[in-house]
Design a protein around this motif. Structure first.
Motif, PDB file in Angstrom:
ATOM      1  N   TYR A  96     115.933  33.653 -37.340  1.00 43.81           N
ATOM      2  CA  TYR A  96     115.019  34.720 -36.890  1.00 43.81           C
ATOM      3  C   TYR A  96     115.840  35.929 -36.444  1.00 43.81           C
ATOM      4  O   TYR A  96     115.611  36.501 -35.369  1.00 43.81           O
ATOM      5  N   THR A  97     116.804  36.309 -37.280  1.00 42.05           N
ATOM      6  CA  THR A  97     117.804  37.313 -36.927  1.00 42.05           C
ATOM      7  C   THR A  97     117.201  38.576 -36.307  1.00 42.05           C
ATOM      8  O   THR A  97     117.590  39.001 -35.223  1.00 42.05           O
ATOM      9  N   GLY A  98     116.261  39.178 -37.016  1.00 39.40           N
ATOM     10  CA  GLY A  98     115.712  40.460 -36.582  1.00 39.40           C
ATOM     11  C   GLY A  98     115.062  40.391 -35.210  1.00 39.40           C
ATOM     12  O   GLY A  98     115.251  41.268 -34.369  1.00 39.40           O
ATOM     13  N   PHE A  99     114.295  39.332 -34.962  1.00 40.49           N
ATOM     14  CA  PHE A  99     113.564  39.229 -33.692  1.00 40.49           C
ATOM     15  C   PHE A  99     114.527  38.981 -32.539  1.00 40.49           C
ATOM     16  O   PHE A  99     114.407  39.567 -31.460  1.00 40.49           O
ATOM     17  N   PHE A 100     115.491  38.098 -32.789  1.00 40.92           N
ATOM     18  CA  PHE A 100     116.452  37.749 -31.737  1.00 40.92           C
ATOM     19  C   PHE A 100     117.260  38.982 -31.317  1.00 40.92           C
ATOM     20  O   PHE A 100     117.392  39.277 -30.127  1.00 40.92           O
ATOM     21  N   TYR A 101     117.789  39.722 -32.298  1.00 38.52           N
ATOM     22  CA  TYR A 101     118.614  40.874 -31.944  1.00 38.52           C
ATOM     23  C   TYR A 101     117.799  42.002 -31.327  1.00 38.52           C
ATOM     24  O   TYR A 101     118.282  42.702 -30.441  1.00 38.52           O
ATOM     25  N   PRO A 170     106.921  39.055 -30.968  1.00 36.87           N
ATOM     26  CA  PRO A 170     107.371  40.316 -31.594  1.00 36.87           C
ATOM     27  C   PRO A 170     106.358  41.451 -31.440  1.00 36.87           C
ATOM     28  O   PRO A 170     106.750  42.620 -31.582  1.00 36.87           O
ATOM     29  N   GLU A 171     105.090  41.144 -31.139  1.00 38.92           N
ATOM     30  CA  GLU A 171     104.131  42.241 -30.974  1.00 38.92           C
ATOM     31  C   GLU A 171     104.463  43.105 -29.767  1.00 38.92           C
ATOM     32  O   GLU A 171     103.964  44.219 -29.644  1.00 38.92           O
ATOM     33  N   LEU A 172     105.317  42.593 -28.867  1.00 37.93           N
ATOM     34  CA  LEU A 172     105.654  43.377 -27.675  1.00 37.93           C
ATOM     35  C   LEU A 172     106.836  44.329 -27.904  1.00 37.93           C
ATOM     36  O   LEU A 172     107.166  45.117 -27.024  1.00 37.93           O
ATOM     37  N   ARG A 317     107.344  24.111 -27.479  1.00 41.47           N
ATOM     38  CA  ARG A 317     107.863  25.472 -27.493  1.00 41.47           C
ATOM     39  C   ARG A 317     108.202  25.900 -28.917  1.00 41.47           C
ATOM     40  O   ARG A 317     107.990  27.039 -29.306  1.00 41.47           O
ATOM     41  N   HIS A 318     108.702  24.939 -29.686  1.00 43.16           N
ATOM     42  CA  HIS A 318     108.971  25.253 -31.094  1.00 43.16           C
ATOM     43  C   HIS A 318     107.675  25.649 -31.797  1.00 43.16           C
ATOM     44  O   HIS A 318     107.664  26.525 -32.662  1.00 43.16           O
ATOM     45  N   GLY A 319     106.557  25.005 -31.379  1.00 48.98           N
ATOM     46  CA  GLY A 319     105.258  25.351 -31.943  1.00 48.98           C
ATOM     47  C   GLY A 319     104.923  26.821 -31.765  1.00 48.98           C
ATOM     48  O   GLY A 319     104.315  27.446 -32.640  1.00 48.98           O
ATOM     49  N   ILE A 320     105.311  27.378 -30.625  1.00 46.27           N
ATOM     50  CA  ILE A 320     105.080  28.804 -30.384  1.00 46.27           C
ATOM     51  C   ILE A 320     105.769  29.631 -31.462  1.00 46.27           C
ATOM     52  O   ILE A 320     105.205  30.580 -32.002  1.00 46.27           O
ATOM     53  N   ARG A 321     107.001  29.249 -31.800  1.00 52.04           N
ATOM     54  CA  ARG A 321     107.735  29.979 -32.847  1.00 52.04           C
ATOM     55  C   ARG A 321     107.006  29.905 -34.175  1.00 52.04           C
ATOM     56  O   ARG A 321     106.836  30.904 -34.868  1.00 52.04           O
ATOM     57  N   VAL A 322     106.565  28.678 -34.502  1.00 49.23           N
ATOM     58  CA  VAL A 322     105.882  28.489 -35.783  1.00 49.23           C
ATOM     59  C   VAL A 322     104.667  29.407 -35.864  1.00 49.23           C
ATOM     60  O   VAL A 322     104.463  30.122 -36.844  1.00 49.23           O
ATOM     61  N   VAL A 323     103.854  29.391 -34.794  1.00 55.44           N
ATOM     62  CA  VAL A 323     102.620  30.165 -34.782  1.00 55.44           C
ATOM     63  C   VAL A 323     102.920  31.666 -34.751  1.00 55.44           C
ATOM     64  O   VAL A 323     102.350  32.446 -35.493  1.00 55.44           O
ATOM     65  N   SER A 324     103.861  32.039 -33.894  1.00 54.91           N
ATOM     66  CA  SER A 324     104.086  33.463 -33.651  1.00 54.91           C
ATOM     67  C   SER A 324     104.770  34.164 -34.813  1.00 54.91           C
ATOM     68  O   SER A 324     104.472  35.314 -35.105  1.00 54.91           O
TER      69      SER A 324
END
Lengths: 440, 464
Positions: A96-101, A170-172, A317-324
């Motif tokens: 998730y390179t873009g979101f993390f950075y 990422p919406e934030l 918590r991983h589920g949040i990633r999947v959904v988001s």
């Protein structure tokens, strides 16, 4: 929804042909190991200071010894926790390179606290541990060192969790401008409560396990082992029930897009499953509450149940990633594809153009001037940093004066900005000056 | 094209921010971990073999110092290298992580061995120190630790070699003429600089650790209340000085060999890289500095060897300071000679990919700056926001190396220049004067804006 997202890095994710679930599982496993060490670090360092204080006020040697013994799990877990923190970040930053950075940049420079603040806390915790015997007559000072170390450790999760909460939503990215915008939100608040409660419950179980080991070792360690078992049960039994109440709330504090979608996935059962496991462990310990000692197999069972509960939380918590990430990842891939197609088309056209461009034959003096960097400050027609060569030629100074200016540098003739001395052979100097003087 | 949020470090600049972390890390990882593990394992083995229990205890106290520094400062600045790279050049580190993920994962696994062995060696030292059998087993773990930290360095230097020759096999958005996908990793790994580089690092790390050990032995033994520990000062300093007497010349020999293997063009940039542009051609000054540092190390080593008892503390400090200068220069040079690229022929130092330049020259660098406000990236009809737009361009293209007004500040560099001069300078950034600078990327209008912004830095303000 209007998204503000960076492009993806235009390089293929190096999966080596392994399926997505492999990386998901790898991410969860390394995260669970990491967080188990971090829970122990937070709990054990707290326990060490707490029982040190009790030891002073109760004048109890056993409390003091327990406090000292808890510095060992602190040392191990701070080292292993830092080391195992790298692995989940490595996995996340490649997937998730873009979101993390983006998140890490939005919370900069405060994110550097997890490096420099951590070094400070590490050093203090070592000072606390290794000055134990030399400061035994200065308990107040000694406890103060430990307390500052613990409080510094406590400042790290809010910083790191701010980053992680931002990257998960990422919406934030469009609205969050700095670390406080994300730290002072209900989500970070709930997750911090959950984090600290789990840390204390987890440490309770670690204390029980260590206590059983110490009792087994016998001798003077029996007393301190019993105290650890007794206290460990209490740590778990106050922290876990509160955590059971808080835990499910965490997953509804994400932004509405995520929380609403989360309900429709099976992941929504996992926080409740984690609570159920904690409840089972609670009754398991309640049954053995008045026993002074515990068997090693019972202690191991408690550890296993606790780890299962933590793994369930991590999977939730991983589920949040999947959904988001489903929607933004797709948008990002499409935008990147379009951008890079345009880029490569233009790049190819440019290369083609370069290939067909007529070769310009340059005066050797011009190439020399360029290679020596003269043209960075001078041009033939207009004054730039230095005078135009036309002006120099018009002034018609002798070749010797110009050669001296080139050799030694010069200032004042054309303004205050100095020309640095140039490294040229006599032959090169001659070529350049002849050429300059021709530019009238 | 910079599509991430912009983070600037005022005054000291991003380069210095990274350098602080990197230099601390290199000191500790080379001196504390790699060299320290070898020196202390040798010292533990030697004192135990001689039956010198007081010396063995001194080694434990030294190990405590090394343990504290390398597990806190060393380990965290190691992670810090990555976090700093994240916020300074996300495009570069993001690209590298896509290409080198598995190699970094292997490196991380090797780190586990190193950390666990160190923890084990240090934390079981005391309980094992009472019996001869225990001490022998403890010494064995010290040797395992030394071997594992050397292997870690071996792998990291190999990865550094790889990073100069990245493999973009099978990537869709790569120019196949620049990267034909036939990277031979054996050539990358066994390039002519690899072996002398590794040997220079190994032996100078051991020598540096010897200097650190002398410094700390001096402190620990001089202030110890224990008579026997105080008495170990002479023989321990002599032992560490002996290690240095062997490793310093070997390191110097490999250092010279290494310098010979560097391509001519890269070698010519070393004086600039070590100091600043003003010293570009001062090869002789560079040799003077190197001999000064080397001389300080050699002289203090000889004193420590022949007169360990009277070895002054100031000499121990000088010894360590000389090594620190050496590592500082070495790291600065290594980073600098890569310029103007971050990833060779793929990405410029400011994070812009080479392939993207023609497209961005057409549409403008600011078109895809997602996180920049509209009024800071779209020029208004009346050009009233020209300077703001120029500022954004500077943040995107210059931020990595220049600050506004601090270290390597644009204001200072263009003092007394006209806007016309600045604009011309922007036209030929990677010219012969500054071959290490990437080209300006963007439209002509953007070039105007950037020149206007840089020129505005040296203009006086006004009361409105």
């Amino acid at each position: 929804m209007n998204w503000k997202l960076p492009f993806d890095i235009p390089l293929v994710v190096p999966t080596m042909g392994l399926p997505g679930w492999f990386f998901d599982t790898l991410g969860i496993i390394v995260f669970v190991v990491h967080i188990a060490f971090i829970y122990t670090l937070i709990g054990a360092s707290t326990a060490s200071v707490l029982y040190n204080i009790f030891g002073v006020f109760k004048k109890s040697k056993t409390n003091n010894l327990l406090a000292y013994k808890m510095t060992n799990p602190t040392t191990i877990s701070e080292n292993m926790g830092a080391l195992w923190g790298v692995a989940p970040l490595l996995v996340i930053s490649v997937l998730y390179t873009g979101f993390f950075y983006t998140a890490i940049l939005k919370v900069s420079p405060h994110i550097l606290h997890i490096i420099y603040g951590n070094i400070f806390a590490f050093l203090l915790s070592y000072a606390y541990k290794f000055s134990w015997h030399s400061l035994h007559n200065h308990k107040g000072f000694h406890i103060a060192i430990g307390l500052v170390a613990v409080l510094t450790f406590y400042t790290l999760p809010p910083v790191f969790m701010s980053m992680s909460n931002l990257y998960l939503q990422p919406e934030l990215f469009a609205s969050v401008q700095n670390i406080w915008d994300i730290m002072l939100t209900p989500l970070t608040f709930f997750r911090l409560i959950n984090f600290f409660l789990t840390a204390f419950a987890f440490t309770g179980i670690v204390m029980i396990y260590l206590g059983v080991k110490w009792v087994k070792a016998g001798g003077e360690e029996t007393e301190v082992g019993r105290l650890a078992i007794d206290q460990g049960k209490k740590w778990f039994m106050w922290a876990a029930p509160v955590n059971i109440a808080v835990l499910p709330l965490v997953f509804f504090a994400f932004s509405p897009r995520i929380s609403e979608a989360y309900i429709h996935t099976p992941f929504v059962f996992l926080p409740f499953a984690a609570s159920a496991v904690l409840l089972i462990l609670f009754f398991f310990l309640l049954k053995r509450f008045s026993n002074e000692e515990m068997s090693l197999s019972d202690a191991t069972k408690a550890v296993v149940l606790m780890v299962v509960a933590v793994a369930l939380m991590a999977t939730a918590r991983h589920g949040i990633r999947v959904v988001s990430f489903e929607e933004p990842l797709q948008l990002q891939a499409e935008a990147t594809e379009k951008y890079m197609t345009d880029v490569i088309a233009e790049y190819k056209a440019y290369k083609e153009e370069m290939k067909n461009a007529p070769q310009v034959v340059l005066d050797p003096a011009v190439s020399l001037a360029d290679s020596k960097g003269c043209l960075a400050c001078h041009s033939v027609d207009v004054a730039l940093v230095g005078p135009a060569y036309k002006e120099v030629a018009a002034k018609a100074e002798s070749a010797d004066i110009l050669a001296a200016s080139l050799k030694n540098g010069s200032t004042g003739k054309w303004g205050e900005t100095p020309m640095p001395p140039q490294t040229l052979t006599d032959e090169e100097t001659k070529t350049l000056i002849e050429w300059v003087l021709k530019q009238k | 094209m910079f599509d991430f949020p912009i983070f600037e470090m005022p005054t000291i600049g991003l380069r210095m921010l990274m350098a602080i972390n990197a230099i601390i890390h290199v000191f500790v990882s080379h001196g504390g971990a790699v060299g320290g593990s070898v020196v202390l394992a040798l010292a533990a083995w030697w004192t135990n073999k001689k039956g010198d229990l007081a010396g063995y205890e001194t080694v434990y106290r030294l190990l405590m110092v090394f343990f504290i520094i390398s597990t806190s400062v060393g380990a965290l600045t190691g992670i810090g290298m990555w976090i700093h790279a994240n916020i300074i050049s996300p495009n570069a580190i993001g690209g590298l992580i896509r290409v080198f993920f598995w190699k970094w994962f292997i490196e991380w696994i090797v780190f586990n061995f190193e950390v666990i062995l160190l923890l084990f060696w240090f934390m079981t030292w005391k309980p094992k120190a009472t019996t001869a059998q225990g001490r022998a087993s403890s010494v064995r773990f010290g040797i395992y630790y030394a071997v594992s930290s050397w292997i870690t360095m071996l792998i990291i230097t190999a990865i550094l070699g790889f990073m100069l020759t990245p493999n973009f096999d099978g990537q869709p958005w790569i120019d196949p003429e620049v990267y034909p996908g036939t990277v031979n990793y054996n050539n990358a790994l066994f390039n002519p600089t690899w072996f002398p580089g590794l040997m220079m690092r190994t032996f100078s790390s051991i020598a540096f650790a010897g200097a650190l050990a002398i410094l700390w032995t001096w402190l620990i033994t001089s202030f110890s209340k224990d008579e026997e520990i105080r008495a170990t000062k002479e023989r321990m300093i002599k032992f560490f000085a002996t290690i240095m007497m062997v490793t310093v010349p070997v390191a110097a020999a490999f250092g010279y060999y290494y310098l010979l293997q560097i391509p001519e063009a890269a070698r010519a940039m070393i004086p600039t890289a070590m100091m600043t542009r003003a010293f570009a051609d001062k090869m002789d000054l560079m040799y003077m500095i190197i001999s000064g540092i080397g001389g300080a190390v050699v002289v203090t080593t000889i004193i420590a060897y022949f007169s360990p008892k009277r070895f002054p503390y100031i000499a121990a400090t000088l010894m360590v300071a000389a090594f620190m200068l050496f590592w500082g220069f070495e790291e600065r040079t290594r980073e600098f000679i890569r310029k103007p690229y971050l990833i060779y022929n793929y990405m410029y130092a400011n994070g812009i990919r080479v392939t993207d330049v023609p497209y961005l020259n057409k549409v403008g660098i600011l078109k895809h700056a997602v996180f920049v406000d509209e009024d800071k990236k779209v020029l208004k009809e009346d050009k009233s926001n020209l300077i703001e737009v120029g500022h954004t361009i500077a943040q995107i293209e210059c931020r990595a190396c220049h600050t506004e007004n601090g270290i390597n500040g644009l204001k200072f560099l263009t003092k007394g220049w006209s806007e016309e001069a600045i604009r011309n300078r922007i036209n030929n950034l990677p010219g012969a004067g500054t071959p290490y600078m990437p080209p300006f990327t963007g439209t002509e209008a953007e070039k105007d804006a950037l020149a206007a912004y840089i020129a505005s830095l040296n203009k006086r303000g006004e009361i409105k």
